[in-house]
Scaffold this motif. Sequence first.
Motif, PDB file in Angstrom:
ATOM      1  N   ARG A  21       0.829  -1.207   0.000  1.00  0.00           N
ATOM      2  CA  ARG A  21       0.000   0.000   0.000  1.00  0.00           C
ATOM      3  C   ARG A  21       0.866   1.261   0.000  1.00  0.00           C
ATOM      4  N   VAL A  22       1.864   1.286   0.851  1.00  0.00           N
ATOM      5  CA  VAL A  22       2.754   2.449   0.950  1.00  0.00           C
ATOM      6  C   VAL A  22       3.511   2.637  -0.361  1.00  0.00           C
ATOM      7  N   HIS A  23       4.023   1.559  -0.900  1.00  0.00           N
ATOM      8  CA  HIS A  23       4.766   1.628  -2.165  1.00  0.00           C
ATOM      9  C   HIS A  23       3.871   2.129  -3.302  1.00  0.00           C
ATOM     10  N   ASN A  24       2.663   1.576  -3.412  1.00  0.00           N
ATOM     11  CA  ASN A  24       1.745   1.974  -4.488  1.00  0.00           C
ATOM     12  C   ASN A  24       1.331   3.438  -4.360  1.00  0.00           C
ATOM     13  N   GLU A  25       1.071   3.874  -3.137  1.00  0.00           N
ATOM     14  CA  GLU A  25       0.726   5.284  -2.937  1.00  0.00           C
ATOM     15  C   GLU A  25       1.909   6.185  -3.275  1.00  0.00           C
ATOM     16  N   SER A  26       3.104   5.774  -2.908  1.00  0.00           N
ATOM     17  CA  SER A  26       4.301   6.559  -3.224  1.00  0.00           C
ATOM     18  C   SER A  26       4.480   6.716  -4.722  1.00  0.00           C
ATOM     19  N   GLU A  27       4.358   5.618  -5.434  1.00  0.00           N
ATOM     20  CA  GLU A  27       4.493   5.659  -6.898  1.00  0.00           C
ATOM     21  C   GLU A  27       3.419   6.544  -7.526  1.00  0.00           C
ATOM     22  N   ALA A  28       2.192   6.437  -7.027  1.00  0.00           N
ATOM     23  CA  ALA A  28       1.097   7.250  -7.555  1.00  0.00           C
ATOM     24  C   ALA A  28       1.358   8.739  -7.320  1.00  0.00           C
ATOM     25  N   ILE A  29       1.816   9.082  -6.128  1.00  0.00           N
ATOM     26  CA  ILE A  29       2.093  10.482  -5.795  1.00  0.00           C
ATOM     27  C   ILE A  29       3.192  11.054  -6.675  1.00  0.00           C
ATOM     28  N   LEU A  30       4.286  10.315  -6.820  1.00  0.00           N
ATOM     29  CA  LEU A  30       5.379  10.795  -7.664  1.00  0.00           C
ATOM     30  C   LEU A  30       4.927  10.937  -9.115  1.00  0.00           C
ATOM     31  N   SER A  31       4.109  10.014  -9.563  1.00  0.00           N
ATOM     32  CA  SER A  31       3.582  10.070 -10.927  1.00  0.00           C
ATOM     33  C   SER A  31       2.667  11.290 -11.108  1.00  0.00           C
ATOM     34  N   ILE A  32       1.839  11.563 -10.137  1.00  0.00           N
ATOM     35  CA  ILE A  32       0.938  12.718 -10.199  1.00  0.00           C
ATOM     36  C   ILE A  32       1.732  14.018 -10.245  1.00  0.00           C
ATOM     37  N   ILE A  33       2.748  14.137  -9.419  1.00  0.00           N
ATOM     38  CA  ILE A  33       3.578  15.348  -9.413  1.00  0.00           C
ATOM     39  C   ILE A  33       4.267  15.525 -10.766  1.00  0.00           C
ATOM     40  N   ASP A 112      -9.753  20.637  -8.315  1.00  0.00           N
ATOM     41  CA  ASP A 112     -10.597  19.562  -8.821  1.00  0.00           C
ATOM     42  C   ASP A 112     -10.535  18.341  -7.921  1.00  0.00           C
ATOM     43  N   ILE A 113      -9.364  18.151  -7.291  1.00  0.00           N
ATOM     44  CA  ILE A 113      -9.176  16.953  -6.489  1.00  0.00           C
ATOM     45  C   ILE A 113      -8.243  17.226  -5.318  1.00  0.00           C
ATOM     46  N   PHE A 114      -8.593  16.648  -4.178  1.00  0.00           N
ATOM     47  CA  PHE A 114      -7.791  16.725  -2.959  1.00  0.00           C
ATOM     48  C   PHE A 114      -7.311  15.304  -2.693  1.00  0.00           C
ATOM     49  N   LEU A 115      -6.013  15.120  -2.620  1.00  0.00           N
ATOM     50  CA  LEU A 115      -5.455  13.784  -2.425  1.00  0.00           C
ATOM     51  C   LEU A 115      -4.847  13.633  -1.038  1.00  0.00           C
ATOM     52  N   THR A 116      -5.120  12.483  -0.440  1.00  0.00           N
ATOM     53  CA  THR A 116      -4.580  12.157   0.872  1.00  0.00           C
ATOM     54  C   THR A 116      -4.399  10.647   0.987  1.00  0.00           C
ATOM     55  N   THR A 117      -3.460  10.237   1.808  1.00  0.00           N
ATOM     56  CA  THR A 117      -3.291   8.810   2.105  1.00  0.00           C
ATOM     57  C   THR A 117      -3.972   8.460   3.422  1.00  0.00           C
ATOM     58  N   ASP A 118      -4.619   9.422   4.041  1.00  0.00           N
ATOM     59  CA  ASP A 118      -5.289   9.253   5.329  1.00  0.00           C
ATOM     60  C   ASP A 118      -6.683   8.653   5.106  1.00  0.00           C
ATOM     61  N   ILE A 119      -6.815   7.364   5.327  1.00  0.00           N
ATOM     62  CA  ILE A 119      -8.071   6.660   5.078  1.00  0.00           C
ATOM     63  C   ILE A 119      -9.189   7.199   5.975  1.00  0.00           C
ATOM     64  N   ARG A 120      -8.863   7.525   7.219  1.00  0.00           N
ATOM     65  CA  ARG A 120      -9.866   8.081   8.127  1.00  0.00           C
ATOM     66  C   ARG A 120     -10.437   9.382   7.567  1.00  0.00           C
ATOM     67  N   LEU A 121      -9.566  10.243   7.047  1.00  0.00           N
ATOM     68  CA  LEU A 121     -10.011  11.515   6.483  1.00  0.00           C
ATOM     69  C   LEU A 121     -10.895  11.287   5.256  1.00  0.00           C
ATOM     70  N   ILE A 122     -10.524  10.346   4.413  1.00  0.00           N
ATOM     71  CA  ILE A 122     -11.332  10.049   3.222  1.00  0.00           C
ATOM     72  C   ILE A 122     -12.739   9.614   3.637  1.00  0.00           C
ATOM     73  N   LYS A 123     -12.825   8.765   4.652  1.00  0.00           N
ATOM     74  CA  LYS A 123     -14.134   8.303   5.142  1.00  0.00           C
ATOM     75  C   LYS A 123     -14.955   9.456   5.700  1.00  0.00           C
ATOM     76  N   VAL A 124     -14.334  10.308   6.494  1.00  0.00           N
ATOM     77  CA  VAL A 124     -15.031  11.451   7.079  1.00  0.00           C
ATOM     78  C   VAL A 124     -15.545  12.387   5.980  1.00  0.00           C
ATOM     79  N   PRO A 137      -4.430   8.833  -3.588  1.00  0.00           N
ATOM     80  CA  PRO A 137      -3.689   9.028  -4.846  1.00  0.00           C
ATOM     81  C   PRO A 137      -3.747   7.833  -5.801  1.00  0.00           C
ATOM     82  N   VAL A 138      -3.875   6.630  -5.266  1.00  0.00           N
ATOM     83  CA  VAL A 138      -3.937   5.449  -6.124  1.00  0.00           C
ATOM     84  C   VAL A 138      -5.247   5.452  -6.940  1.00  0.00           C
ATOM     85  N   SER A 139      -6.292   6.020  -6.365  1.00  0.00           N
ATOM     86  CA  SER A 139      -7.586   6.110  -7.074  1.00  0.00           C
ATOM     87  C   SER A 139      -7.486   6.993  -8.290  1.00  0.00           C
TER      88      SER A 139
END
Length: 139
Positions: A21-33, A112-124, A137-139
């Motif tokens: 999960r951490v690796h995939n999110e990292s790759e997604a973030i770097l790709s987005i930037i 247009d989009i707010f990205l976070t890896t904080d699952i609790r925040l996404i749920k809230v 970010p993976v989404s």
Amino acid sequence: MKAYLDTCCYNRPFDDQGQDRVHNESEAILSIIRRCQKEGHILVGSFILKMEIDQMPDQGRKSNVQVLYSAVNEEVPYNLNIGRRAMALRNMGNVKDMDSLHLACAEYACVDIFLTTDIRLIKVCKILPLRVKVLNPVS
């Protein structure tokens, strides 16, 4: 397109990459930037991001995060409207102080989009009346 990455996102590439999960999110973030830079999309930062980065105790991590943050090409300064919206978000749901400021900044900048890896925040955020889409970010 305008995107706002919270502090978790800027930190994620420097976390232990042993979990998928951490690796995939990292790759997604770097790709987005990279994609924002290459395709001319707007990467929005804010006073609260800068403050959180400046307060990092680990100087090596802080330096690395600052390099990623340097890709930001629009920065939201504090104003009373942001403070009021952040307070309203805290009162509406279980939103932490810093998260409410990030969300208020993202809304203020009309991202247009707010990205976070904080699952609790996404749920809230799913139950809040936000003017911004909040995703991992993976989404």
